[in-house]
Design an enzyme around this catalytic site. Structure first.
Site, mmCIF file in Angstrom:
data_model
loop_
_atom_site.group_PDB
_atom_site.id
_atom_site.type_symbol
_atom_site.label_atom_id
_atom_site.label_comp_id
_atom_site.label_asym_id
_atom_site.label_seq_id
_atom_site.Cartn_x
_atom_site.Cartn_y
_atom_site.Cartn_z
ATOM 1 N N PHE A 57 0.838 -1.203 0.000
ATOM 2 C CA PHE A 57 0.000 0.000 0.000
ATOM 3 C C PHE A 57 0.868 1.246 0.000
ATOM 4 O O PHE A 57 1.711 1.431 0.874
ATOM 5 C CB PHE A 57 -0.904 0.004 1.237
ATOM 6 C CG PHE A 57 -1.797 1.215 1.335
ATOM 7 C CD1 PHE A 57 -2.820 1.415 0.417
ATOM 8 C CD2 PHE A 57 -1.614 2.160 2.342
ATOM 9 C CE1 PHE A 57 -3.652 2.532 0.500
ATOM 10 C CE2 PHE A 57 -2.438 3.275 2.435
ATOM 11 C CZ PHE A 57 -3.456 3.462 1.509
ATOM 12 N N GLY A 58 0.665 2.095 -1.023
ATOM 13 C CA GLY A 58 1.380 3.372 -1.103
ATOM 14 C C GLY A 58 0.443 4.516 -0.784
ATOM 15 O O GLY A 58 -0.686 4.574 -1.287
ATOM 16 N N TYR A 59 0.896 5.404 0.083
ATOM 17 C CA TYR A 59 0.077 6.582 0.432
ATOM 18 C C TYR A 59 0.873 7.875 0.277
ATOM 19 O O TYR A 59 0.365 8.954 0.560
ATOM 20 C CB TYR A 59 -0.468 6.453 1.870
ATOM 21 C CG TYR A 59 0.619 6.306 2.911
ATOM 22 C CD1 TYR A 59 1.179 5.060 3.210
ATOM 23 C CD2 TYR A 59 1.117 7.414 3.577
ATOM 24 C CE1 TYR A 59 2.190 4.931 4.151
ATOM 25 C CE2 TYR A 59 2.127 7.297 4.522
ATOM 26 C CZ TYR A 59 2.663 6.050 4.803
ATOM 27 O OH TYR A 59 3.675 5.934 5.730
ATOM 28 N N GLY A 60 2.131 7.742 -0.179
ATOM 29 C CA GLY A 60 2.987 8.912 -0.382
ATOM 30 C C GLY A 60 3.545 8.885 -1.795
ATOM 31 O O GLY A 60 2.792 8.742 -2.767
ATOM 32 N N SER A 61 4.858 8.953 -1.894
ATOM 33 C CA SER A 61 5.459 9.003 -3.236
ATOM 34 C C SER A 61 5.191 7.734 -4.039
ATOM 35 O O SER A 61 5.236 7.759 -5.270
ATOM 36 C CB SER A 61 6.975 9.230 -3.127
ATOM 37 O OG SER A 61 7.568 8.180 -2.404
ATOM 38 N N GLU A 115 13.852 3.535 2.207
ATOM 39 C CA GLU A 115 13.066 4.187 3.266
ATOM 40 C C GLU A 115 13.675 3.962 4.645
ATOM 41 O O GLU A 115 12.961 3.895 5.644
ATOM 42 C CB GLU A 115 11.615 3.662 3.228
ATOM 43 C CG GLU A 115 10.932 3.803 1.891
ATOM 44 C CD GLU A 115 10.886 5.256 1.403
ATOM 45 O OE1 GLU A 115 11.004 6.180 2.221
ATOM 46 O OE2 GLU A 115 10.739 5.454 0.181
#
Ligand code: BEZ
Length: 186
Positions: free
Chosen positions: A10-14, A88
């Site tokens: 799940f990506g919620y940023g870049s 990250e």
């Protein structure tokens, strides 16, 4: 945290606007109980140690929803995640989340609608107390920090604007991102 099978990230940023990872498919998704916040310092991507930028993390918020993009990874998931762990490494760790896929983006959960497909996935989370945790601050202060910061991946302002544009394209509401983007110069 080991990859789920199949492995959904799940990506919620870049990861929404610049995934830079191989994937099999991607689908709009939401997680319940979390809010996206610019509460993590970036000293290696959108800032530098002497002038850190602010990037997003997830804050636990019982009644909120965070919209993003779910990526289904192929059999190389462990290698992809290991690369992301390095990318990250500034305070994020993997966390398991329940993802709702293919929901009507931007709409609140509707008890009368057909149940969304739910899968177990992974995301990256920067918990309070990690060495780059910035925490809450007034929006004006966050905007001033973002406007000043730049790093090897680009300006912090572009990060906020690109995230805002990508969320709008998804049809997702995020008042924190929108308010911050509106405060940035030009
Ligand atoms: C993201 O884009 O979802 C993301 C990636 C790494 C750390 C935090 C967020």
């Amino acid at each position: 945290m080991a990859p789920t099978d199949p492995c959904w990230l799940f990506g919620y940023g870049s990861l929404i606007f610049r995934p830079a990872i191989p994937f099999v498919e991607r689908r709009p998704a939401r997680v319940r109980g979390w809010t996206r916040r610019f509460w993590q310092w970036s000293t290696d991507h959108r800032g530098e140690p002497w002038r850190p930028g602010r990037v997003v993390t997830l804050a636990p918020t019982p009644d909120d929803i965070c919209w993003g993009m779910a990526y289904r990874l192929d059999e190389a998931a462990e290698t992809i995640l290991a690369d992301l762990d390095i990318r990250e490494r500034g305070g994020y760790i993997r966390m398991e989340v329940e993802l709702e896929l293919d929901v009507s983006v931007g709409k609140a959960p509707d008890a009368s609608a057909a149940a969304p497909q739910t899968v177990l996935g992974l995301t990256y989370q920067a918990w309070p107390g990690n060495r780059n945790y910035a925490g809450p601050a007034p929006l004006a202060e966050i905007a001033a920090q973002v406007a000043e910061a730049t790093g090897p991946s680009g300006t912090n302002a572009d990060y906020v604007r690109d995230l805002h544009t990508a969320l709008e394209a998804l049809g997702a509401q995020d008042t924190h991102v929108a308010a911050l983007a509106a405060r940035l110069p030009g």
